[in-house]
Each structure stands twice: as structure tokens, then as C-alpha cells.
Design a protein around this motif. Structure first.
Motif, PDB file in Angstrom:
ATOM      1  N   ALA A   1     -20.215  11.036 -20.413  1.00  0.00           N
ATOM      2  CA  ALA A   1     -19.079  10.710 -21.280  1.00  0.00           C
ATOM      3  C   ALA A   1     -18.603  11.873 -22.134  1.00  0.00           C
ATOM      4  N   VAL A   2     -19.315  12.987 -22.158  1.00  0.00           N
ATOM      5  CA  VAL A   2     -18.995  14.035 -23.119  1.00  0.00           C
ATOM      6  C   VAL A   2     -17.628  14.665 -22.854  1.00  0.00           C
ATOM      7  N   GLN A   3     -17.151  14.629 -21.604  1.00  0.00           N
ATOM      8  CA  GLN A   3     -15.821  15.172 -21.310  1.00  0.00           C
ATOM      9  C   GLN A   3     -14.714  14.322 -21.928  1.00  0.00           C
ATOM     10  N   ARG A   4     -15.029  13.079 -22.266  1.00  0.00           N
ATOM     11  CA  ARG A   4     -14.044  12.178 -22.872  1.00  0.00           C
ATOM     12  C   ARG A   4     -14.400  11.887 -24.325  1.00  0.00           C
ATOM     13  N   VAL A   5     -14.925  12.859 -25.022  1.00  0.00           N
ATOM     14  CA  VAL A   5     -15.443  12.603 -26.358  1.00  0.00           C
ATOM     15  C   VAL A   5     -14.374  12.070 -27.302  1.00  0.00           C
ATOM     16  N   ASP A   6     -13.120  12.518 -27.177  1.00  0.00           N
ATOM     17  CA  ASP A   6     -12.057  11.998 -28.051  1.00  0.00           C
ATOM     18  C   ASP A   6     -11.857  10.499 -27.845  1.00  0.00           C
ATOM     19  N   ALA A   7     -11.826  10.070 -26.576  1.00  0.00           N
ATOM     20  CA  ALA A   7     -11.648   8.649 -26.268  1.00  0.00           C
ATOM     21  C   ALA A   7     -12.861   7.840 -26.719  1.00  0.00           C
ATOM     22  N   VAL A   8     -14.044   8.413 -26.549  1.00  0.00           N
ATOM     23  CA  VAL A   8     -15.265   7.735 -26.990  1.00  0.00           C
ATOM     24  C   VAL A   8     -15.214   7.474 -28.486  1.00  0.00           C
ATOM     25  N   VAL A   9     -14.860   8.489 -29.251  1.00  0.00           N
ATOM     26  CA  VAL A   9     -14.776   8.347 -30.709  1.00  0.00           C
ATOM     27  C   VAL A   9     -13.743   7.276 -31.085  1.00  0.00           C
ATOM     28  N   ALA A  10     -12.584   7.303 -30.457  1.00  0.00           N
ATOM     29  CA  ALA A  10     -11.533   6.343 -30.779  1.00  0.00           C
ATOM     30  C   ALA A  10     -11.978   4.911 -30.526  1.00  0.00           C
ATOM     31  N   GLU A  11     -12.733   4.705 -29.439  1.00  0.00           N
ATOM     32  CA  GLU A  11     -13.171   3.349 -29.110  1.00  0.00           C
ATOM     33  C   GLU A  11     -14.322   2.864 -29.986  1.00  0.00           C
ATOM     34  N   LEU A  12     -15.123   3.783 -30.504  1.00  0.00           N
ATOM     35  CA  LEU A  12     -16.279   3.384 -31.299  1.00  0.00           C
ATOM     36  C   LEU A  12     -15.998   3.291 -32.796  1.00  0.00           C
TER      37      LEU A  12
ATOM     38  N   LEU B   1     -18.944  10.371 -36.438  1.00  0.00           N
ATOM     39  CA  LEU B   1     -17.800  10.079 -35.574  1.00  0.00           C
ATOM     40  C   LEU B   1     -16.542  10.809 -36.036  1.00  0.00           C
ATOM     41  N   SER B   2     -16.514  11.248 -37.281  1.00  0.00           N
ATOM     42  CA  SER B   2     -15.327  11.937 -37.786  1.00  0.00           C
ATOM     43  C   SER B   2     -15.240  13.391 -37.332  1.00  0.00           C
ATOM     44  N   ASP B   3     -16.382  14.001 -36.973  1.00  0.00           N
ATOM     45  CA  ASP B   3     -16.329  15.433 -36.666  1.00  0.00           C
ATOM     46  C   ASP B   3     -17.001  15.840 -35.350  1.00  0.00           C
ATOM     47  N   ILE B   4     -17.636  14.906 -34.660  1.00  0.00           N
ATOM     48  CA  ILE B   4     -18.414  15.295 -33.479  1.00  0.00           C
ATOM     49  C   ILE B   4     -17.527  15.801 -32.340  1.00  0.00           C
ATOM     50  N   ALA B   5     -16.321  15.256 -32.185  1.00  0.00           N
ATOM     51  CA  ALA B   5     -15.443  15.699 -31.100  1.00  0.00           C
ATOM     52  C   ALA B   5     -15.092  17.175 -31.263  1.00  0.00           C
ATOM     53  N   ALA B   6     -14.791  17.578 -32.483  1.00  0.00           N
ATOM     54  CA  ALA B   6     -14.464  18.982 -32.729  1.00  0.00           C
ATOM     55  C   ALA B   6     -15.661  19.884 -32.451  1.00  0.00           C
ATOM     56  N   GLN B   7     -16.858  19.424 -32.786  1.00  0.00           N
ATOM     57  CA  GLN B   7     -18.051  20.215 -32.521  1.00  0.00           C
ATOM     58  C   GLN B   7     -18.287  20.394 -31.026  1.00  0.00           C
ATOM     59  N   VAL B   8     -18.078  19.314 -30.272  1.00  0.00           N
ATOM     60  CA  VAL B   8     -18.274  19.371 -28.815  1.00  0.00           C
ATOM     61  C   VAL B   8     -17.321  20.381 -28.190  1.00  0.00           C
ATOM     62  N   LYS B   9     -16.077  20.345 -28.617  1.00  0.00           N
ATOM     63  CA  LYS B   9     -15.083  21.272 -28.069  1.00  0.00           C
ATOM     64  C   LYS B   9     -15.402  22.714 -28.449  1.00  0.00           C
ATOM     65  N   GLU B  10     -15.807  22.927 -29.688  1.00  0.00           N
ATOM     66  CA  GLU B  10     -16.124  24.285 -30.135  1.00  0.00           C
ATOM     67  C   GLU B  10     -17.315  24.845 -29.375  1.00  0.00           C
ATOM     68  N   ALA B  11     -18.287  23.978 -29.063  1.00  0.00           N
ATOM     69  CA  ALA B  11     -19.481  24.420 -28.347  1.00  0.00           C
ATOM     70  C   ALA B  11     -19.238  24.539 -26.845  1.00  0.00           C
ATOM     71  N   GLY B  12     -18.115  24.002 -26.370  1.00  0.00           N
ATOM     72  CA  GLY B  12     -17.793  24.094 -24.951  1.00  0.00           C
ATOM     73  C   GLY B  12     -18.658  23.222 -24.059  1.00  0.00           C
ATOM     74  N   ILE B  13     -19.162  22.127 -24.589  1.00  0.00           N
ATOM     75  CA  ILE B  13     -20.019  21.228 -23.810  1.00  0.00           C
ATOM     76  C   ILE B  13     -19.148  20.301 -22.960  1.00  0.00           C
ATOM     77  N   ARG B  14     -19.365  20.312 -21.647  1.00  0.00           N
ATOM     78  CA  ARG B  14     -18.550  19.511 -20.749  1.00  0.00           C
ATOM     79  C   ARG B  14     -19.355  18.699 -19.745  1.00  0.00           C
ATOM     80  N   ARG B  15     -20.646  18.913 -19.672  1.00  0.00           N
ATOM     81  CA  ARG B  15     -21.455  18.163 -18.702  1.00  0.00           C
ATOM     82  C   ARG B  15     -22.930  18.192 -19.104  1.00  0.00           C
ATOM     83  N   THR B  16     -23.722  17.392 -18.392  1.00  0.00           N
ATOM     84  CA  THR B  16     -25.175  17.334 -18.572  1.00  0.00           C
ATOM     85  C   THR B  16     -25.548  17.118 -20.037  1.00  0.00           C
ATOM     86  N   ALA B  17     -24.920  16.118 -20.651  1.00  0.00           N
ATOM     87  CA  ALA B  17     -25.175  15.834 -22.061  1.00  0.00           C
ATOM     88  C   ALA B  17     -25.154  14.327 -22.292  1.00  0.00           C
TER      89      ALA B  17
END
Length: 247
Positions: A162-173, A201-217
Motif C-alpha cells: 500500500a505504500v505507493q498509495r500512501v496519500d489515498a491510505v491517509v485520506a481513507e483512515l 497520519l498528518s505527516d507520514i505521506a510527506a515522509q514517505v515521499k521524501e524518503a522515496g519509499i515505493r515498495r517492500t514496506a
């Protein structure tokens, strides 16, 4: 012949079970899940063993390799009971009359909890763990298993794939958990290149993008991640009656 579905663990080669390693050391054929399985484990295969990467094979081709007439070690990452597509392989083997066994492994969510140094079920805070995923680029989720519905429970939730869709995950949760709810993302759990992000949930999406995490998470959501002032469990309570035969 027997096909052994083996949980290879979350990433570190030494997290395979003793039973799984023993099967691997004696099987003349090993079908493994590409880059998800530690290459060091393949070194445990006996000399001359046939090694087959299933990453580019479809189901028909995989089953053909499994039903080869020899013992086969079928290596899946993590534990094969979760998001491994093992069920469809077993169904085909049942149709062919090919015997198989399952050797469990350490799942990714357990490795993530270990690296976070957290118990996912904390007394008075969370006693339920939901293991789920999102449906992007995968089989659609069954009715009633969308994140908004599951999130209404406020249980500890672990999201795979799900990490590639972190924005959608945050919005739904957000409606269920609130923007201050603790979240952790663990990529490559137990491996040397493991990455850990902690936030809400307020900042994790930005952290994921900054770290470049897209898989195996995995994404872990819930109050158990930061719980501190919780009551002690009944299991070790001094008031618990430990007398033999006590009701």
C-alpha cells in the motif's frame, strides 16, 4: 514427491525457520520468489539443485515446475499464509494430486513490530490487529473490506502493498483514526538497508515521499505504537489466582 511451501521470512536470511532451512538443504528443486527472497538462502540448496526464479512466470508455468516429480522447496517471502498467492497454487496441486506441506515463516508485520520495538496489542489500548492491503494494481477488495470501514474499529492496522498509495491510505483512515494517530512505515524490514519512518497520519505521506519509499514496506497505524500509560495485563498481575486448579 512433495512440494514444500516455505516462508523465507521478511528479508534477513537467518529469520527462516530451522525446519524450512532443513527442507531447503535437501530439496533437489527450489522455486523462489525473485528479489524478495534473500540470495543467501539459495546457497543452502544442495549442489546441483535446480533453481527457478518465479518472478517472470505465470501460474501455469509455476505449477508445471512444482509438479516436476521431485521434492520442491517453494520459497515465499514472509509467511505464506498472508498475501502469497499460495492458495491458487495449492488448488492446482490438489487437482493434479500432488502432495504438499506448508512450513510457516516470520511475516513482514512481525519483523516490522520487532524493529519498532512495539507490541501491537497493548492492554486497554488495542487488542485487535487488522492485516490488509489496498486494491491498486491488484485483485479488488471484497465488499466491506475498504479502509474506511476497517478503520472505524480503530484497531492496530498493518497495510501491505500500500505504500505507493500512501496519500489515498491517509485520506481513507483519517475519519476513523484522526490526524494525530501514530503511524510507522518500515521498508525492507530486518534487512541491512531497512528504513524506518515514524509520524502521524498528518505527516507520514510527506515522509514517505521524501524518503522515496515505493515498495517492500508495511504501514502500521494505531495508538499501540506510542502507548505508555496503559494498565498491566492480567497475565502477570499480582492479584491473579495462580493456585493449581483454581477456577
Amino acid at each position: 514427491m512433495t512440494v514444500y511451501f516455505i516462508g523465507a521470512g521478511p528479508g534477513a536470511a537467518d529469520l527462516i525457520t530451522v525446519r524450512g532451512l532443513r527442507v531447503l538443504e535437501s530439496a533437489p528443486v527450489c522455486v523462489y520468489a525473485g528479489s524478495l527472497v534473500p540470495r543467501e538462502l539459495l546457497d543452502a540448496c544442495p549442489p546441483g539443485a535446480r533453481l527457478i526464479d518465479s518472478a517472470d512466470l505465470n501460474l501455469d508455468q509455476i505449477v508445471e515446475e512444482l509438479a516436476c516429480g521431485l521434492d520442491v522447496a517453494r520459497l515465499h517471502s514472509g509467511d505464506p499464509s498472508i498475501f502469497s498467492a499460495m492458495a491458487e497454487q495449492m488448488r492446482r496441486l490438489d487437482e493434479l494430486g500432488v502432495p504438499y506441506e506448508i512450513v510457516p515463516g516470520v511475516p513482514a508485520f512481525a519483523a516490522a513490530a520487532a524493529t519498532l520495538r512495539r507490541e501491537l496489542t497493548v492492554p486497554g489500548v488495542a487488542q485487535t490487529v487488522i492485516l490488509t492491503r489496498t486494491s491498486a494494481r491488484a485483485t479488488p477488495m471484497p465488499p466491506g473490506e475498504d479502509l474506511a470501514t476497517l478503520g472505524a474499529s480503530r484497531a492496530t492496522m498493518v497495510l501491505h502493498l500500500a505504500v505507493q498509495r500512501v496519500d489515498a491510505v491517509v485520506a481513507e483512515l483519517l475519519p476513523g483514526y484522526g490526524e494525530d494517530c501514530p503511524v510507522a512505515v518500515v521498508a525492507y524490514a530486518s534487512r541491512d538497508d531497512e528504513v524506518i519512518l515514524r509520524g502521524t497520519l498528518s505527516d507520514i505521506a510527506a515522509q514517505v515521499k521524501e524518503a522515496g519509499i515505493r515498495r517492500t514496506a508495511v504501514i502500521v497505524v494505531g495508538r499501540a505504537l506510542t502507548a505508555s500509560g496503559f494498565p498491566g495485563s492480567h497475565l502477570y498481575s499480582a492479584e491473579r489466582d495462580r493456585a493449581c486448579g483454581a477456577s
